[in-house]
Design an enzyme around this catalytic site. Structure first.
Site, PDB file in Angstrom:
ATOM      1  N   HIS A 248       0.936  -1.318  -0.109  1.00 54.95           N
ATOM      2  CA  HIS A 248      -0.055  -0.057  -0.043  1.00 54.95           C
ATOM      3  C   HIS A 248       0.698   1.359  -0.044  1.00 54.95           C
ATOM      4  O   HIS A 248       2.131   1.053   0.781  1.00 54.95           O
ATOM      5  CB  HIS A 248      -1.042   0.042   1.115  1.00 54.95           C
ATOM      6  CG  HIS A 248      -2.098   1.033   1.179  1.00 54.95           C
ATOM      7  ND1 HIS A 248      -2.112   2.126   1.506  1.00 54.95           N
ATOM      8  CD2 HIS A 248      -3.089   0.837   0.670  1.00 54.95           C
ATOM      9  CE1 HIS A 248      -3.170   2.920   1.121  1.00 54.95           C
ATOM     10  NE2 HIS A 248      -4.119   1.845   0.729  1.00 54.95           N
ATOM     11  N   GLU A 301      -7.909  -5.127  -0.525  1.00 52.23           N
ATOM     12  CA  GLU A 301      -8.452  -5.793  -1.559  1.00 52.23           C
ATOM     13  C   GLU A 301      -8.379  -7.517  -1.132  1.00 52.23           C
ATOM     14  O   GLU A 301      -9.102  -8.199  -1.769  1.00 52.23           O
ATOM     15  CB  GLU A 301      -7.674  -5.576  -2.928  1.00 52.23           C
ATOM     16  CG  GLU A 301      -7.530  -4.100  -3.213  1.00 52.23           C
ATOM     17  CD  GLU A 301      -8.773  -3.757  -3.927  1.00 52.23           C
ATOM     18  OE1 GLU A 301      -9.855  -3.876  -3.203  1.00 52.23           O
ATOM     19  OE2 GLU A 301      -8.540  -2.745  -4.702  1.00 52.23           O
TER      20      GLU A 301
HETATM   21  N1  COA Z   1       4.367  -7.523  -4.760  1.00 50.78           N
HETATM   22  C1  COA Z   1       5.636  -7.509  -5.119  1.00 50.78           C
HETATM   23  N2  COA Z   1       6.201  -6.470  -4.696  1.00 50.78           N
HETATM   24  C2  COA Z   1       5.706  -5.271  -4.579  1.00 50.78           C
HETATM   25  C3  COA Z   1       4.318  -5.096  -4.151  1.00 50.78           C
HETATM   26  C4  COA Z   1       3.374  -6.221  -4.387  1.00 50.78           C
HETATM   27  N3  COA Z   1       2.206  -6.222  -4.198  1.00 50.78           N
HETATM   28  N4  COA Z   1       3.890  -4.016  -3.987  1.00 50.78           N
HETATM   29  C5  COA Z   1       5.170  -3.285  -3.727  1.00 50.78           C
HETATM   30  N5  COA Z   1       6.259  -3.913  -4.130  1.00 50.78           N
HETATM   31  C6  COA Z   1       7.419  -3.676  -4.382  1.00 50.78           C
HETATM   32  C7  COA Z   1       7.739  -2.856  -5.643  1.00 50.78           C
HETATM   33  O1  COA Z   1       8.092  -3.550  -6.590  1.00 50.78           O
HETATM   34  C8  COA Z   1       8.746  -1.971  -5.207  1.00 50.78           C
HETATM   35  O2  COA Z   1      10.069  -2.510  -5.394  1.00 50.78           O
HETATM   36  P1  COA Z   1      11.530  -1.981  -6.025  1.00 50.78           P
HETATM   37  O3  COA Z   1      11.786  -0.876  -5.180  1.00 50.78           O
HETATM   38  O4  COA Z   1      12.611  -2.887  -5.897  1.00 50.78           O
HETATM   39  O5  COA Z   1      10.862  -1.502  -7.521  1.00 50.78           O
HETATM   40  C9  COA Z   1       8.540  -1.734  -3.788  1.00 50.78           C
HETATM   41  O6  COA Z   1       7.804  -2.931  -3.035  1.00 50.78           O
HETATM   42  C10 COA Z   1       7.907  -0.152  -3.492  1.00 50.78           C
HETATM   43  O7  COA Z   1       6.659  -0.336  -4.400  1.00 50.78           O
HETATM   44  P2  COA Z   1       6.131   1.151  -4.828  1.00 50.78           P
HETATM   45  O8  COA Z   1       5.562   0.474  -6.314  1.00 50.78           O
HETATM   46  O9  COA Z   1       7.131   2.265  -4.682  1.00 50.78           O
HETATM   47  O10 COA Z   1       5.051   1.433  -3.909  1.00 50.78           O
HETATM   48  P3  COA Z   1       3.591   2.095  -4.178  1.00 50.78           P
HETATM   49  O11 COA Z   1       3.543   2.596  -2.953  1.00 50.78           O
HETATM   50  O12 COA Z   1       3.717   2.932  -5.473  1.00 50.78           O
HETATM   51  O13 COA Z   1       2.885   1.090  -4.517  1.00 50.78           O
HETATM   52  C11 COA Z   1       0.863  -0.287  -4.498  1.00 50.78           C
HETATM   53  C12 COA Z   1       1.547   0.828  -3.539  1.00 50.78           C
HETATM   54  C13 COA Z   1      -0.568  -0.738  -3.924  1.00 50.78           C
HETATM   55  C14 COA Z   1       0.449   0.205  -5.854  1.00 50.78           C
HETATM   56  C15 COA Z   1       1.502  -1.596  -4.706  1.00 50.78           C
HETATM   57  O14 COA Z   1       1.792  -2.233  -3.462  1.00 50.78           O
HETATM   58  C16 COA Z   1       0.977  -2.716  -5.638  1.00 50.78           C
HETATM   59  O15 COA Z   1       0.992  -2.731  -6.702  1.00 50.78           O
HETATM   60  N6  COA Z   1       0.137  -3.824  -5.037  1.00 50.78           N
HETATM   61  C17 COA Z   1      -0.458  -4.746  -5.779  1.00 50.78           C
HETATM   62  C18 COA Z   1      -1.855  -3.973  -6.388  1.00 50.78           C
HETATM   63  C19 COA Z   1      -2.806  -3.946  -5.145  1.00 50.78           C
HETATM   64  O16 COA Z   1      -2.899  -4.783  -4.231  1.00 50.78           O
HETATM   65  N7  COA Z   1      -3.551  -2.766  -5.195  1.00 50.78           N
HETATM   66  C20 COA Z   1      -4.688  -2.364  -4.436  1.00 50.78           C
HETATM   67  C21 COA Z   1      -4.438  -1.454  -3.479  1.00 50.78           C
HETATM   68  S1  COA Z   1      -5.361  -1.033  -2.386  1.00 50.78           S
END
Ligand code: COA
Length: 356
Positions: A248, A301
């Site tokens: 998140h 989710e």
């Molecule tokens: N699975 C695997 N790795 C994950 C991850 C996940 N669900 N969520 C984040 N990461 C990793 C990223 O790959 C990144 O790694 P890196 O630094 O080596 O590239 C690191 O954690 C940080 O991720 P980042 O994209 O900066 O986090 P964010 O704050 O932008 O992302 C979400 C938040 C929710 C978009 C992200 O966690 C995600 O895509 N989750 C899966 C989709 C989901 O469940 N969405 C519903 C949200 S309520």
């Protein structure tokens, strides 16, 4: 020279009384109550009244009580929507159908109209795509019960109604989410509330925001058995994909809504609940090892998928169901945004060529 911050992390864009997320401690307060308490004690109608009252400048105590009438009003439109509901994607159908509601400059009336219309349109979309006739709303029922009945055509069990109500209450608002920000940007230009709802649905549709619960269920199906979880998750990461329902932007601990929904799903005795718990444990362990510096725990989710599946909604209807609830939060933020009267208009950093 200004440097861009593409994710706007840490940028505070509004004062709000609607909800507050404490990402470090995993706490969510909605209109003055912890999400755990609100989900346990409030009907969706009461939660709607609370969030609209939190956002509005003037008292709107009983707004939620008007939802039955608003569902009936939306039903009047169904026959005139034609093929507006015939989208493969439920979010597209909801966006298109909401755009057909009569516009008004009375924000509160528009909010009640949109929140009432949401379940009518989504249930009708689902039935049309299944080749079944839409079911008319029953304004005497609760929002949660009527939504299930309009979707399935049957009277839902009290357990399914209670779980659906808890879900709708739990996701009603979540501070400055991407879709809420979208709604507030649209409202800040002086545009109407329905336009803000339509734009917010577009933002919620993406898998990084509200589009993940369907894929979470796909993941649980693909894993099938708890002892397959670790291998499947490792393969997924090796393929460069993210684990749906984990991580998140704001929470650095488990999303408090995951616990609320896990609890609310328990009386539904779904086989998937035990599997989901095992997959969550395996995913948490693997992600802890892979990303020791970035806590990645279950988000809303994860158990949304289990709960909405157990109450009998098809997975394609999960994201639209999220939207049905969040229409209330977005509306509250639009009401609140109006009070500032300030156009949201940030800056950008030009990286293109300049004339010599
Ligand atoms: N699975 C695997 N790795 C994950 C991850 C996940 N669900 N969520 C984040 N990461 C990793 C990223 O790959 C990144 O790694 P890196 O630094 O080596 O590239 C690191 O954690 C940080 O991720 P980042 O994209 O900066 O986090 P964010 O704050 O932008 O992302 C979400 C938040 C929710 C978009 C992200 O966690 C995600 O895509 N989750 C899966 C989709 C989901 O469940 N969405 C519903 C949200 S309520």
């Amino acid at each position: 020279m200004m440097k861009a911050n593409p994710g706007l992390e840490g940028v505070v864009v509004a004062d709000t009384s609607v909800s507050d997320v404490d990402g470090e401690r995993g706490r969510l307060v909605i209109a003055g109550l912890d999400v755990e308490q609100l989900a346990r004690t409030a009907t969706f109608e009461e939660a709607v009244s609370r969030v609209l009252a939190a956002g509005a400048a003037t008292p709107v105590a009983a707004a939620g009580a008007q939802l039955g009438a608003a569902r009936a009003e939306a039903w009047e439109l169904i026959s005139r929507l034609g093929d507006a509901l015939d989208h493969a994607d439920g979010m597209d159908a909801l966006r298109t159908a909401l755009a057909h509601l009569p516009s008004t400059t009375d924000d509160l009336a528009a909010a009640v109209r949109a929140i009432g219309a949401g379940p009518v349109f989504v249930a009708a979309w689902n039935r049309r795509r299944a080749g079944q006739p839409p079911v008319a709303p029953d304004p005497s029922l609760s929002h949660a019960a009527d939504y299930l009945r309009m979707t399935t055509g049957r009277s839902p069990s009290p357990e399914a109604v209670a779980a659906t109500n808890a879900y709708l209450v739990t996701v009603i608002d979540h501070a400055m989410s991407a879709s809420t920000f979208t709604a507030r940007v649209i409202a800040s230009t002086g545009s109407d509330l329905l336009s803000a709802m339509v734009g917010a649905i577009g933002a919620l549709k993406g898998p990084l925001h509200g589009g993940a619960p369907g894929p979470v269920l796909d993941m649980l199906d693909a894993i099938g058995r708890p002892d397959h979880a670790e291998r499947w998750l490792l393969d997924e990461l090796a393929a460069g994909r993210r684990i749906m329902g984990m991580g998140h932007r704001v929470y650095r601990v488990r999303d408090p809504r995951a616990a609320v929904l896990e609890e609310a799903a328990r009386p539904l005795s779904s086989d998937r609940l035990a599997l989901a718990r095992a997959v969550e444990a395996a995913a948490s362990k693997i992600l802890r090892e892979r990303k020791p510096d970035r806590p990645l725990a279950a988000n809303v989710e994860f158990y949304t998928a289990v709960l909405l599946d157990a109450v009998g909604l098809p997975r394609e209807q999960f994201s639209p169901t999220f939207a049905i609830s969040r229409l209330a939060g977005w509306s509250a933020h639009v009401l609140e945004q109006r009070r500032t009267g300030r156009l949201i208009r940030p800056s950008s950093h030009y990286t293109g060529p300049r004339p010599a």
